[in-house]
Design a protein around this motif. Structure first.
Motif, PDB file in Angstrom:
ATOM      1  N   ARG A 100     -21.420  36.697 -41.198  1.00 42.38           N
ATOM      2  CA  ARG A 100     -22.802  36.843 -42.097  1.00 42.38           C
ATOM      3  C   ARG A 100     -23.035  35.357 -42.662  1.00 42.38           C
ATOM      4  O   ARG A 100     -24.424  35.130 -42.931  1.00 42.38           O
ATOM      5  CB  ARG A 100     -22.345  37.671 -43.361  1.00 42.38           C
ATOM      6  N   GLU A 101     -22.163  34.387 -42.844  1.00 43.44           N
ATOM      7  CA  GLU A 101     -22.109  33.059 -43.439  1.00 43.44           C
ATOM      8  C   GLU A 101     -22.895  32.144 -42.404  1.00 43.44           C
ATOM      9  O   GLU A 101     -23.532  31.372 -42.623  1.00 43.44           O
ATOM     10  CB  GLU A 101     -21.062  32.551 -44.115  1.00 43.44           C
ATOM     11  N   LYS A 102     -22.041  32.324 -41.097  1.00 46.87           N
ATOM     12  CA  LYS A 102     -22.182  31.067 -40.112  1.00 46.87           C
ATOM     13  C   LYS A 102     -22.645  31.425 -38.805  1.00 46.87           C
ATOM     14  O   LYS A 102     -23.003  30.536 -38.254  1.00 46.87           O
ATOM     15  CB  LYS A 102     -20.976  30.245 -40.088  1.00 46.87           C
ATOM     16  N   GLY A 103     -22.921  32.860 -38.811  1.00 43.91           N
ATOM     17  CA  GLY A 103     -23.347  33.287 -37.443  1.00 43.91           C
ATOM     18  C   GLY A 103     -22.445  34.037 -36.236  1.00 43.91           C
ATOM     19  O   GLY A 103     -21.207  34.195 -36.692  1.00 43.91           O
ATOM     20  N   ALA A 104     -23.095  34.401 -35.329  1.00 42.39           N
ATOM     21  CA  ALA A 104     -22.266  35.257 -34.329  1.00 42.39           C
ATOM     22  C   ALA A 104     -21.005  34.809 -33.645  1.00 42.39           C
ATOM     23  O   ALA A 104     -20.103  35.315 -33.435  1.00 42.39           O
ATOM     24  CB  ALA A 104     -23.147  35.893 -33.155  1.00 42.39           C
ATOM     25  N   ARG A 105     -21.191  33.485 -33.606  1.00 38.86           N
ATOM     26  CA  ARG A 105     -20.108  32.707 -33.078  1.00 38.86           C
ATOM     27  C   ARG A 105     -18.722  33.131 -33.479  1.00 38.86           C
ATOM     28  O   ARG A 105     -17.548  33.141 -32.974  1.00 38.86           O
ATOM     29  CB  ARG A 105     -20.057  31.189 -33.038  1.00 38.86           C
ATOM     30  N   TYR A 106     -18.568  33.550 -34.796  1.00 38.29           N
ATOM     31  CA  TYR A 106     -17.516  33.681 -35.472  1.00 38.29           C
ATOM     32  C   TYR A 106     -16.897  35.148 -35.246  1.00 38.29           C
ATOM     33  O   TYR A 106     -16.038  35.591 -35.910  1.00 38.29           O
ATOM     34  CB  TYR A 106     -17.562  33.413 -37.084  1.00 38.29           C
TER      35      TYR A 106
ATOM     36  N   PRO B 253      -3.753  45.074 -34.259  1.00 38.14           N
ATOM     37  CA  PRO B 253      -4.743  45.327 -35.174  1.00 38.14           C
ATOM     38  C   PRO B 253      -4.403  44.402 -36.485  1.00 38.14           C
ATOM     39  O   PRO B 253      -3.300  44.489 -36.946  1.00 38.14           O
ATOM     40  CB  PRO B 253      -4.543  46.588 -35.372  1.00 38.14           C
ATOM     41  N   ASN B 254      -5.474  43.966 -37.061  1.00 33.75           N
ATOM     42  CA  ASN B 254      -5.347  43.239 -38.367  1.00 33.75           C
ATOM     43  C   ASN B 254      -6.567  43.386 -39.277  1.00 33.75           C
ATOM     44  O   ASN B 254      -7.668  42.773 -38.839  1.00 33.75           O
ATOM     45  CB  ASN B 254      -5.094  41.883 -38.068  1.00 33.75           C
ATOM     46  N   ALA B 255      -6.487  44.385 -40.097  1.00 35.74           N
ATOM     47  CA  ALA B 255      -7.557  44.669 -40.893  1.00 35.74           C
ATOM     48  C   ALA B 255      -8.111  43.224 -41.749  1.00 35.74           C
ATOM     49  O   ALA B 255      -9.509  43.189 -41.852  1.00 35.74           O
ATOM     50  CB  ALA B 255      -7.478  45.629 -41.972  1.00 35.74           C
ATOM     51  N   GLU B 256      -7.312  42.562 -42.195  1.00 35.66           N
ATOM     52  CA  GLU B 256      -7.648  41.426 -42.792  1.00 35.66           C
ATOM     53  C   GLU B 256      -8.352  40.366 -41.897  1.00 35.66           C
ATOM     54  O   GLU B 256      -9.456  39.534 -42.483  1.00 35.66           O
ATOM     55  CB  GLU B 256      -6.161  40.752 -43.333  1.00 35.66           C
ATOM     56  N   ARG B 257      -7.996  40.002 -40.735  1.00 34.80           N
ATOM     57  CA  ARG B 257      -8.697  39.444 -39.961  1.00 34.80           C
ATOM     58  C   ARG B 257      -9.969  39.741 -39.551  1.00 34.80           C
ATOM     59  O   ARG B 257     -11.006  38.859 -39.585  1.00 34.80           O
ATOM     60  CB  ARG B 257      -8.080  38.978 -38.671  1.00 34.80           C
ATOM     61  N   GLN B 258     -10.185  41.151 -39.403  1.00 35.30           N
ATOM     62  CA  GLN B 258     -11.712  41.709 -39.286  1.00 35.30           C
ATOM     63  C   GLN B 258     -12.435  41.240 -40.616  1.00 35.30           C
ATOM     64  O   GLN B 258     -13.573  41.029 -40.517  1.00 35.30           O
ATOM     65  CB  GLN B 258     -11.613  43.059 -39.143  1.00 35.30           C
ATOM     66  N   GLN B 259     -11.852  41.413 -41.954  1.00 36.02           N
ATOM     67  CA  GLN B 259     -12.702  41.234 -43.076  1.00 36.02           C
ATOM     68  C   GLN B 259     -12.965  39.677 -43.246  1.00 36.02           C
ATOM     69  O   GLN B 259     -14.263  39.614 -43.357  1.00 36.02           O
ATOM     70  CB  GLN B 259     -11.758  41.537 -44.275  1.00 36.02           C
ATOM     71  N   GLN B 260     -12.272  38.838 -42.610  1.00 30.06           N
ATOM     72  CA  GLN B 260     -12.514  37.766 -42.846  1.00 30.06           C
ATOM     73  C   GLN B 260     -13.635  36.997 -41.621  1.00 30.06           C
ATOM     74  O   GLN B 260     -14.311  36.434 -42.080  1.00 30.06           O
ATOM     75  CB  GLN B 260     -11.084  36.685 -42.610  1.00 30.06           C
ATOM     76  N   ALA B 261     -13.416  37.699 -40.474  1.00 28.14           N
ATOM     77  CA  ALA B 261     -14.223  37.412 -39.394  1.00 28.14           C
ATOM     78  C   ALA B 261     -15.800  37.904 -39.986  1.00 28.14           C
ATOM     79  O   ALA B 261     -16.836  37.188 -39.649  1.00 28.14           O
ATOM     80  CB  ALA B 261     -13.865  38.036 -38.294  1.00 28.14           C
TER      81      ALA B 261
ATOM     82  N   LEU C  39     -15.659  35.713 -32.438  1.00 28.27           N
ATOM     83  CA  LEU C  39     -14.644  35.664 -31.537  1.00 28.27           C
ATOM     84  C   LEU C  39     -13.303  36.338 -31.975  1.00 28.27           C
ATOM     85  O   LEU C  39     -12.313  36.491 -31.233  1.00 28.27           O
ATOM     86  CB  LEU C  39     -14.775  34.160 -31.210  1.00 28.27           C
ATOM     87  N   PHE C  40     -13.321  36.399 -33.324  1.00 30.88           N
ATOM     88  CA  PHE C  40     -12.137  37.131 -33.722  1.00 30.88           C
ATOM     89  C   PHE C  40     -12.401  38.224 -34.550  1.00 30.88           C
ATOM     90  O   PHE C  40     -13.519  38.213 -35.240  1.00 30.88           O
ATOM     91  CB  PHE C  40     -11.084  35.985 -34.634  1.00 30.88           C
ATOM     92  N   GLY C  41     -11.632  39.280 -34.669  1.00 32.37           N
ATOM     93  CA  GLY C  41     -11.723  40.443 -35.470  1.00 32.37           C
ATOM     94  C   GLY C  41     -10.505  41.389 -35.528  1.00 32.37           C
ATOM     95  O   GLY C  41      -9.448  41.124 -35.305  1.00 32.37           O
TER      96      GLY C  41
END
Length: 297
Positions: A131-137, A118-126, A139-141
């Motif tokens: 939102r900015e570039k689309g659903a393909r991003y 678990p990584n909350a920061e990774r989820q926030q970034q993903a 792939l991480f969460g």
């Protein structure tokens, strides 16, 4: 399959000897400006006879010569990666693939999504990138991440073998134990491998943009996972749940790779898969206890 296992074990016997004989190559400076991948590959594998031996030596070279570096979302050429001295899993796999291709060895790129610590920061970034570039991003969460490796074709066994430069493993048995095994795992970097709990979606990546041409999830994560563990997983209470979860999430993951689905919408199923994997691990280890006790007696 027994023949394949024998060939893999036989080929792996001289691995340490190859690694030692090629240490000089790890220290040599590469002429980036005049880079010739075929010539570089031939120099690295000069003492190897078969494609498999060359694949093993190249794995040792890439895994030890290049350093794993965190993703910065920059696409680099092989020259740039070598000049930088490393990169993320995609970069390491790219260097390996291009050298192998230059030597005429058949290879194909593999795309994976795995359960991750678990990584909350990774989820926030993903979430921001979705939102900015689309659903393909997606792939991480929070509890999953993407990973890249490859397969090489072994003419002797007429089969595709997994090669993961980030983990430093080659062959199905090594791969399964390093990526799905319940015990201590082989890895070039224990920190990185420790963050990747278990894959849940594996595809052959096509040449087209984000195109997944073949689903290898059931082959690796069900068939080979069980085979490498002696066929004992299929008898465990949680096995049917594992198989069903892999089948479900692999479909969503494929759509996410293709930018058609937000994988974050499957967060509950991903969390449930994590629990299933841990249950499998406990059941497997518990089932081995009587056998271990009987052996000691």
């Amino acid at each position: 399959m027994k023949k394949l296992i024998f060939l893999l074990l036989l080929a792996m016997q001289p691995l340490h000897g190859h690694a030692q004989s090629h240490r000089a190559h790890l220290a040599e400076k590469i002429d980036i400006a005049n880079l010739d991948l075929k010539m570089l590959g031939e120099q690295i594998t000069a003492s190897d006879q078969t494609d498999y031996q060359k694949a093993v030596t190249l794995l040792d070279w890439v895994s030890n010569r290049l350093e794993w570096k965190a993703t910065d979302y920059q696409r680099r050429s092989v020259k740039e990666i070598l000049e930088r001295g490393g990169g993320n899993c995609y970069d390491l796999a790219l260097v390996y693939v291009e050298i192998v291709k230059a030597l005429g060895i058949k290879t194909r790129s593999i795309a994976e999504i795995n359960l991750a610590t678990p990584n909350a920061e990774r989820q926030q970034q993903a979430g921001q990138m979705v939102r900015e570039k689309g659903a393909r991003y997606s792939l991480f969460g929070a509890r999953h991440n993407d990973h890249r490796w490859l397969e090489v074709y072994d003419e002797t066994s007429s089969s595709w073998l997994p090669v993961d430069p980030t983990m430093g493993v080659i062959g199905i048995d090594q791969w399964v134990m390093a990526r799905l095994g319940f015990g201590q795992r082989k890895s070039i970097d224990p920190v990185i491998s420790g963050q990747m709990i278990a894959p849940f979606a594996i595809f052959v990546a096509g040449d087209g943009k984000h195109l997944m041409t073949e689903d290898r999830s059931m082959f690796y994560l069900v068939e080979q996972f069980d085979r490498v563990h002696g066929g004992r997983l299929a008898a465990l209470p949680s096995w049917s749940r594992w198989v069903a979860a892999i089948r479900l999430l692999a479909g969503s993951a494929r759509h996410a790779f293709e930018g058609k689905e937000n994988l974050h919408e499957q967060s509950r199923q991903i969390e449930e898969l994590d629990a299933i994997y841990r249950a499998l691990k406990n059941e497997y280890q518990d089932a081995q206890q009587p056998r271990a006790a009987g052996t000691r007696a």
